[in-house]
Scaffold this motif. Structure first.
Motif, mmCIF file in Angstrom:
data_model
loop_
_atom_site.group_PDB
_atom_site.id
_atom_site.type_symbol
_atom_site.label_atom_id
_atom_site.label_comp_id
_atom_site.label_asym_id
_atom_site.label_seq_id
_atom_site.Cartn_x
_atom_site.Cartn_y
_atom_site.Cartn_z
ATOM 1 N N GLU A 1 -17.668 31.098 9.090
ATOM 2 C CA GLU A 1 -16.685 30.009 9.164
ATOM 3 C C GLU A 1 -16.992 29.133 10.374
ATOM 4 O O GLU A 1 -17.321 29.643 11.452
ATOM 5 N N PHE A 2 -16.887 27.821 10.163
ATOM 6 C CA PHE A 2 -17.132 26.855 11.229
ATOM 7 C C PHE A 2 -15.980 25.862 11.256
ATOM 8 O O PHE A 2 -15.546 25.363 10.214
ATOM 9 N N ASN A 3 -15.460 25.580 12.464
ATOM 10 C CA ASN A 3 -14.377 24.608 12.621
ATOM 11 C C ASN A 3 -14.645 23.706 13.819
ATOM 12 O O ASN A 3 -15.042 24.186 14.895
ATOM 13 N N TYR A 4 -14.448 22.416 13.601
ATOM 14 C CA TYR A 4 -14.544 21.426 14.677
ATOM 15 C C TYR A 4 -13.177 20.778 14.832
ATOM 16 O O TYR A 4 -12.620 20.239 13.867
ATOM 17 N N HIS A 5 -12.624 20.848 16.043
ATOM 18 C CA HIS A 5 -11.274 20.331 16.295
ATOM 19 C C HIS A 5 -11.321 19.122 17.236
ATOM 20 O O HIS A 5 -12.145 19.071 18.152
ATOM 21 N N ASN A 6 -10.427 18.209 16.993
ATOM 22 C CA ASN A 6 -10.220 17.074 17.892
ATOM 23 C C ASN A 6 -8.715 16.980 18.118
ATOM 24 O O ASN A 6 -7.968 16.603 17.214
ATOM 25 N N LEU A 7 -8.267 17.367 19.308
ATOM 26 C CA LEU A 7 -6.827 17.381 19.557
ATOM 27 C C LEU A 7 -6.505 16.764 20.909
ATOM 28 O O LEU A 7 -7.327 16.768 21.822
ATOM 29 N N GLY A 8 -5.300 16.226 20.980
ATOM 30 C CA GLY A 8 -4.890 15.602 22.229
ATOM 31 C C GLY A 8 -3.443 15.180 22.181
ATOM 32 O O GLY A 8 -2.795 15.208 21.136
ATOM 33 N N PHE A 9 -2.936 14.807 23.354
ATOM 34 C CA PHE A 9 -1.567 14.285 23.418
ATOM 35 C C PHE A 9 -1.430 13.327 24.581
ATOM 36 O O PHE A 9 -2.208 13.355 25.541
ATOM 37 N N ASN A 10 -0.409 12.464 24.478
ATOM 38 C CA ASN A 10 0.027 11.585 25.563
ATOM 39 C C ASN A 10 1.482 11.916 25.859
ATOM 40 O O ASN A 10 2.352 11.724 24.997
ATOM 41 N N ASP A 11 1.729 12.433 27.039
ATOM 42 C CA ASP A 11 3.091 12.738 27.465
ATOM 43 C C ASP A 11 3.414 11.790 28.610
ATOM 44 O O ASP A 11 2.915 11.958 29.727
ATOM 45 N N ILE A 12 4.250 10.786 28.334
ATOM 46 C CA ILE A 12 4.454 9.688 29.273
ATOM 47 C C ILE A 12 5.934 9.547 29.600
ATOM 48 O O ILE A 12 6.779 9.564 28.700
ATOM 49 N N TYR A 13 6.225 9.422 30.888
ATOM 50 C CA TYR A 13 7.571 8.999 31.305
ATOM 51 C C TYR A 13 7.482 7.511 31.625
ATOM 52 O O TYR A 13 6.792 7.097 32.558
ATOM 53 N N LEU A 14 8.147 6.712 30.815
ATOM 54 C CA LEU A 14 8.072 5.259 30.967
ATOM 55 C C LEU A 14 8.738 4.834 32.270
ATOM 56 O O LEU A 14 9.888 5.179 32.545
ATOM 57 N N MET A 15 7.998 4.061 33.044
ATOM 58 C CA MET A 15 8.463 3.640 34.356
ATOM 59 C C MET A 15 9.355 2.403 34.250
ATOM 60 O O MET A 15 9.218 1.585 33.344
ATOM 61 N N ILE B 1 4.198 1.567 30.745
ATOM 62 C CA ILE B 1 3.394 2.794 30.823
ATOM 63 C C ILE B 1 2.791 2.889 32.219
ATOM 64 O O ILE B 1 2.170 1.928 32.700
ATOM 65 N N PRO B 2 2.949 4.007 32.907
ATOM 66 C CA PRO B 2 2.423 4.113 34.274
ATOM 67 C C PRO B 2 0.900 4.038 34.309
ATOM 68 O O PRO B 2 0.214 4.364 33.337
ATOM 69 N N ASN B 3 0.403 3.629 35.454
ATOM 70 C CA ASN B 3 -1.037 3.496 35.659
ATOM 71 C C ASN B 3 -1.614 4.854 36.079
ATOM 72 O O ASN B 3 -1.244 5.383 37.138
ATOM 73 N N PRO B 4 -2.524 5.449 35.290
ATOM 74 C CA PRO B 4 -3.056 6.775 35.646
ATOM 75 C C PRO B 4 -3.885 6.771 36.926
ATOM 76 O O PRO B 4 -4.113 7.830 37.526
ATOM 77 N N ASP B 5 -4.340 5.596 37.365
ATOM 78 C CA ASP B 5 -5.153 5.507 38.581
ATOM 79 C C ASP B 5 -4.315 5.265 39.828
ATOM 80 O O ASP B 5 -4.845 5.254 40.941
ATOM 81 N N ASP B 6 -3.014 5.062 39.643
ATOM 82 C CA ASP B 6 -2.134 4.819 40.774
ATOM 83 C C ASP B 6 -1.489 6.136 41.189
ATOM 84 O O ASP B 6 -0.743 6.738 40.413
ATOM 85 N N PRO B 7 -1.761 6.624 42.401
ATOM 86 C CA PRO B 7 -1.200 7.921 42.819
ATOM 87 C C PRO B 7 0.324 7.939 42.855
ATOM 88 O O PRO B 7 0.930 9.003 42.810
ATOM 89 N N ASN B 8 0.937 6.772 42.934
ATOM 90 C CA ASN B 8 2.404 6.716 42.928
ATOM 91 C C ASN B 8 2.991 6.792 41.520
ATOM 92 O O ASN B 8 4.192 6.989 41.363
ATOM 93 N N GLU B 9 2.132 6.613 40.519
ATOM 94 C CA GLU B 9 2.626 6.590 39.147
ATOM 95 C C GLU B 9 2.007 7.651 38.249
ATOM 96 O O GLU B 9 2.580 7.999 37.217
ATOM 97 N N ASN B 10 0.835 8.190 38.633
ATOM 98 C CA ASN B 10 0.112 9.054 37.697
ATOM 99 C C ASN B 10 0.792 10.393 37.430
ATOM 100 O O ASN B 10 0.426 11.104 36.490
#
Length: 561
Positions: A484-498, A518-527
């Motif tokens: 048996e062979f399985n290839y998975h592609n999974l993910g999520f976005n969990d966001i608290y809207l600022m 949507i907060p900026n992931p590169d901003d340490p105050n928002e990520n």
């Protein structure tokens, strides 16, 4: 990914080039044919399953095996030149189990007016059950007050709320027609299966065979129905509601609404081309109004003010609102409701007597809400929830010899889940954080305004290929191995809207609304307010097992990597 696609195409071409129609989820019929006068085995007796292409001939000792039989109830007939034939009716076959059917034939010189017919009886002990297993057939399911397979499972000992014997929910593997359809994200099912679509359900809660991987607490095998040469159809429905006079516990539940729960389900099956191409269709719509209601006392944009201790408690808290909207309208609304659309289609193609192709498609689409007590008087401020899943299964079954066959299943399934108050993160109806936190000190249990600010979305995509080979090597050993062979592609976005910094207090501005973003992931105050996950794992497994059927005992032995 391209190599994987090429491999699937190549495998399809190879297997189609080959030429007894079998299910991956199958059982075996075995036994012995003896002479009623001499009690010796009769060789070369034809043993067939009436109405199918399944059959076998007895060996020199009178023994026979019919492997790869789909679960169900059958009539088995034994006939030979010079002997009166015998039919055993009501023989039940189950997944992975051997059903013993023995025949006693008499020479035609002994006068018998007609064919001998015997009604099969179920043995008190299933000898080859080497694990804790519960088996429920279509006949039993049809008389149960259930609509989905989870409801069937919940009737079994050891299962509570989807957990088996105290284990976690993610420790159970679910398989449809021999193919695992478990969401690797959380161990839940990708889709539900309607009870009316099930030919047999098998629940294994311990001592799994080597072919069953990834299961810790339980393994659920579901064999679905096929179409045949007869047209069949059904339609069922029910309506209703919950009712109670105890309004101290239930809010407005004595207001009985006969269609607050409504279910409509239909199925239709039959031939497209006689003896060659068949279909099976099933569809269901259900609206479940639930038994927990909320009341629109407040709107999400209401603002609470404390007028001071000089006012009596009943007048101390005034709700200052947008002058055009006012307080809630007092409407009673359900808060644990769900609406579901389910569909299933299955095509079965038999181009040759020893080759079969199955294609199955399942759709499960649900919109619902979970009850949150704090939003009982502000129901519009809580999350809406959406779950969607669909599954594609393309299966090939090829019988090489009367004692050997293989199956190949190619699969793709998708599942998504979303929760939010408003789908657009920039929706102007979102409110200031202050409103969600406001609560009169004397009544801390209920929200008097505000909206949830989370926005959560996740999905799972899985591509799979599963190959199994089964062979009855001799009268004792049935060997099975596969990969048996399985290839998975999974993910999520969990966001608290600022909400924008320095947003003024709505109790001062009288403006309850804010434009969230949507907060900026590169901003340490928002990520810290955004959590994203993307993974693409690959799974590979192989197994080898042998079912050893002796007179004194039955042994299942195997190895899995």
């Amino acid at each position: 990914m391209k190599r994987f696609s090429y491999l699937l195409i190549l495998l399809i071409m190879i297997f189609i080039s080959h030429q007894n129609s079998l299910l991956a989820q199958s059982g075996k019929i075995a036994g012995k044919v003896i002479d009623g006068t001499t009690n010796e085995g009769i060789p070369f007796v034809n043993v067939i399953i009436e109405g199918t292409n399944y059959g076998a001939a007895s060996d020199l000792d009178g023994n026979y095996n019919i492997i790869g039989v789909p679960p169900g109830t059958y009539n088995i007939k034994a006939s030979a030149i010079g002997y009166n034939s015998q039919t055993v009716r009501g023989v039940k076959v189950s997944i992975d189990l051997t059903t013993q059917v023995n025949f006693t034939l008499y020479e035609t010189s002994i006068e018998l007016k007609e064919e001998v017919v015997v009604v099969a009886t179920r043995p008190p002990v299933t000898k080859d059950l080497t694990s804790s297993t519960s088996i429920i057939g279509a006949d039993e399911i049809s008389v149960l007050p259930v609509t989905e397979f989870q409801e069937v499972l919940n009737l079994k000992a050891g299962i509570v709320g989807g957990s088996v014997r105290g284990g976690r929910k993610g420790e159970v593997v679910y398989a449809i027609d021999g193919v695992p359809v478990t969401d690797v994200y959380d161990g839940s099912t990708v889709i539900d299966v309607n009870a009316n679509s099930i030919q047999e359900l098998q629940f294994i809660s311990g001592a799994f065979n080597a072919e069953y991987g990834r299961a810790l607490s339980g393994y659920v095998n579901i064999a679905t129905k096929d179409g045949d040469n007869k047209f069949n159809g059904s339609f069922t429905s029910y309506i209703g509601d919950y009712y109670s006079t105890n309004e101290k516990i239930f809010r407005d539940i004595k207001n009985f609404q006969p269609v607050n729960i409504r279910n409509f389900e239909g199925s239709f099956s039959g031939p497209i081309i006689q003896n060659t191409l068949f279909f099976y269709l099933n569809a269901r719509y259900i609206y479940f109004g639930g038994w927990i209601n909320g009341k629109k006392v407040f709107n999400p944009w209401n603002i609470t003010e404390n007028r001071g201790a000089t006012y009596p408690l009943s007048e101390r808290y005034i709700l200052s609102v947008n002058p055009d909207s006012g307080l809630g309208n007092g409407e009673i609304v359900p808060m644990n409701w769900n609406e579901k659309i389910y569909g299933q289609g299955k095509l079965t193609y038999r181009p040759f007597t020893n080759f079969k192709i199955n294609y199955s498609y399942f759709l499960d689409n649900v919109e619902y809400r979970d009850y949150d007590h704090s939003f009982a008087y502000n129901p519009d401020g809580d999350y809406k929830r959406f779950r969607k899943g669909y599954t594609n299964i393309l299966g090939f079954t090829h019988t090489l010899t009367p004692n050997s066959f293989y199956t190949l299943n190619l699969t793709y399934f998708f599942k998504s889940y979303k929760q939010y108050v408003y789908e657009d993160p920039n929706d102007p109806r979102y409110t200031n954080d202050v409103l969600l936190g406001q609560q009169p000190a004397e009544v801390p249990s209920f929200r008097t305004g505000g909206t949830q600010a989370g926005n959560f979305k996740r999905l799972t995509n899985t591509y799979g290929a599963k190959w199994d080979f089964t062979s009855q090597v001799d009268q004792i050993n049935m060997v099975k191995f596969g990969v048996e062979f399985n290839y998975h592609n999974l993910g999520f976005n969990d966001i608290y809207l600022m909400q924008p910094l320095n947003t003024e207090d709505p109790r001062v501005t009288r403006n309850p609304f804010v434009r969230r973003y949507i907060p900026n992931p590169d901003d340490p105050n928002e990520n810290l307010n955004i959590n994203r996950y993307v993974r693409k794992p690959i799974e590979f497994s192989a197994y080898l097992q042998d079912k050893i059927e002796l007179k004194e005992m039955i042994i299942n032995v195997g190895l899995r990597m």
